[in-house]
Design an enzyme around this catalytic site. Structure first.
Site, PDB file in Angstrom:
ATOM      1  N   CYS A 121      66.390  10.009  20.876  1.00 41.22           N
ATOM      2  CA  CYS A 121      65.768  10.644  19.717  1.00 41.22           C
ATOM      3  C   CYS A 121      66.779  11.554  19.036  1.00 41.22           C
ATOM      4  O   CYS A 121      67.510  12.296  19.704  1.00 41.22           O
ATOM      5  CB  CYS A 121      64.546  11.450  20.161  1.00 41.22           C
ATOM      6  SG  CYS A 121      63.638  12.228  18.812  1.00 41.22           S
ATOM      7  N   HIS A 163      57.337   5.239  18.655  1.00 39.94           N
ATOM      8  CA  HIS A 163      58.127   6.451  18.895  1.00 39.94           C
ATOM      9  C   HIS A 163      58.053   7.390  17.692  1.00 39.94           C
ATOM     10  O   HIS A 163      57.792   8.590  17.838  1.00 39.94           O
ATOM     11  CB  HIS A 163      59.576   6.040  19.164  1.00 39.94           C
ATOM     12  CG  HIS A 163      60.540   7.175  19.303  1.00 39.94           C
ATOM     13  ND1 HIS A 163      61.159   7.483  20.489  1.00 39.94           N
ATOM     14  CD2 HIS A 163      61.025   8.068  18.396  1.00 39.94           C
ATOM     15  CE1 HIS A 163      61.958   8.526  20.321  1.00 39.94           C
ATOM     16  NE2 HIS A 163      61.900   8.894  19.045  1.00 39.94           N
ATOM     17  N   GLU A 164      58.261   6.838  16.490  1.00 42.66           N
ATOM     18  CA  GLU A 164      58.248   7.679  15.287  1.00 42.66           C
ATOM     19  C   GLU A 164      56.840   8.165  14.957  1.00 42.66           C
ATOM     20  O   GLU A 164      56.661   9.296  14.483  1.00 42.66           O
ATOM     21  CB  GLU A 164      58.852   6.920  14.107  1.00 42.66           C
ATOM     22  CG  GLU A 164      60.294   6.476  14.298  1.00 42.66           C
ATOM     23  CD  GLU A 164      61.240   7.613  14.648  1.00 42.66           C
ATOM     24  OE1 GLU A 164      60.957   8.773  14.285  1.00 42.66           O
ATOM     25  OE2 GLU A 164      62.266   7.348  15.303  1.00 42.66           O
ATOM     26  N   HIS A 167      55.794  11.368  16.567  1.00 37.22           N
ATOM     27  CA  HIS A 167      56.232  12.594  15.893  1.00 37.22           C
ATOM     28  C   HIS A 167      55.161  13.125  14.942  1.00 37.22           C
ATOM     29  O   HIS A 167      55.046  14.339  14.748  1.00 37.22           O
ATOM     30  CB  HIS A 167      57.513  12.332  15.101  1.00 37.22           C
ATOM     31  CG  HIS A 167      58.753  12.324  15.929  1.00 37.22           C
ATOM     32  ND1 HIS A 167      59.230  13.440  16.576  1.00 37.22           N
ATOM     33  CD2 HIS A 167      59.635  11.322  16.206  1.00 37.22           C
ATOM     34  CE1 HIS A 167      60.350  13.132  17.218  1.00 37.22           C
ATOM     35  NE2 HIS A 167      60.619  11.853  17.013  1.00 37.22           N
TER      36      HIS A 167
END
Length: 201
Positions: A121, A163-164, A167
């Site tokens: 990351c 993954h994004e 966020h």
């Protein structure tokens, strides 16, 4: 194409353009990228109600910063803006491949097959650890023109999207790591504090 998420994140050899932004960038990222321990990374993002030129400009700047940092994905919270906006390019070695700009993304279906893969990351530089995620997903989102879209994704792209999207909910990939010994070792090596991890396992 490299076999690991972290290897792809470290490589950026191409002569092409993406959204009129050179995929190969050098020097400091255009926008500052917040790091593990910064409060902004733990906040929930807000939906974008109007897709206009300011959003498109932000997406272009995010792409520029992502390429400069040699990443394959970047979420708006990572540059201090809590809006539901992601930019992704897992094919940045292909000069003809266009990056993805995902506005208000929502996963509508997760595949039943899980796999473990190494992730990194831009907000936790130098730390690479295995994370278990569904290998396929379906999602809906709006593109940079505000048009509704649907897509299926698998492999590295599905992993990068998940993954994004984490966020956007204040979640970092280290929160999903199951091997605490490996996690603490990697964080210590790179100068991060294990107390900034919020385990969700």
């Amino acid at each position: 194409m490299a076999n690991h998420f972290s290897q792809l994140a470290k490589k950026s050899r191409t002569n092409g353009n993406a959204e009129k932004i050179a995929k190969e960038q050098s020097g400091k990222p255009f926008l500052d990228i917040y790091k593990l321990g910064d409060d902004v990374l733990r906040q929930n993002s807000k939906r974008i109600t109007k897709v206009d030129e300011s959003i498109r400009k932000l997406a272009r700047e995010m792409l520029q910063s992502m390429y400069a940092a040699k990443g394959i994905g970047l979420a708006a919270p990572q540059i201090g803006i809590n809006k539901e906006l992601l930019v992704i390019d897992v094919n940045f070695e292909d000069s003809a491949a266009e990056p993805l700009i995902l506005i208000n993304p929502e996963i509508t279906d997760f595949g039943t097959t899980l796999n473990s893969y190494e992730e990194g990351c831009l907000s936790i530089p130098g730390v690479y650890l295995n994370v278990v995620r569904p290998s396929t997903i379906k999602l809906k989102f709006r593109d940079e023109m505000g048009r509704p879209r649907k897509m299926k994704a698998d492999g590295l792209l599905a992993r990068c999207i998940q993954h994004e999207m984490d966020h956007l909910n204040g979640i970092l990939f280290v929160d999903r790591v199951t091997s605490k010994d490996d996690l603490n070792k990697e964080l210590l090596k790179e100068g991060f504090n294990e107390k900034d991890v919020i385990s969700i396992n």
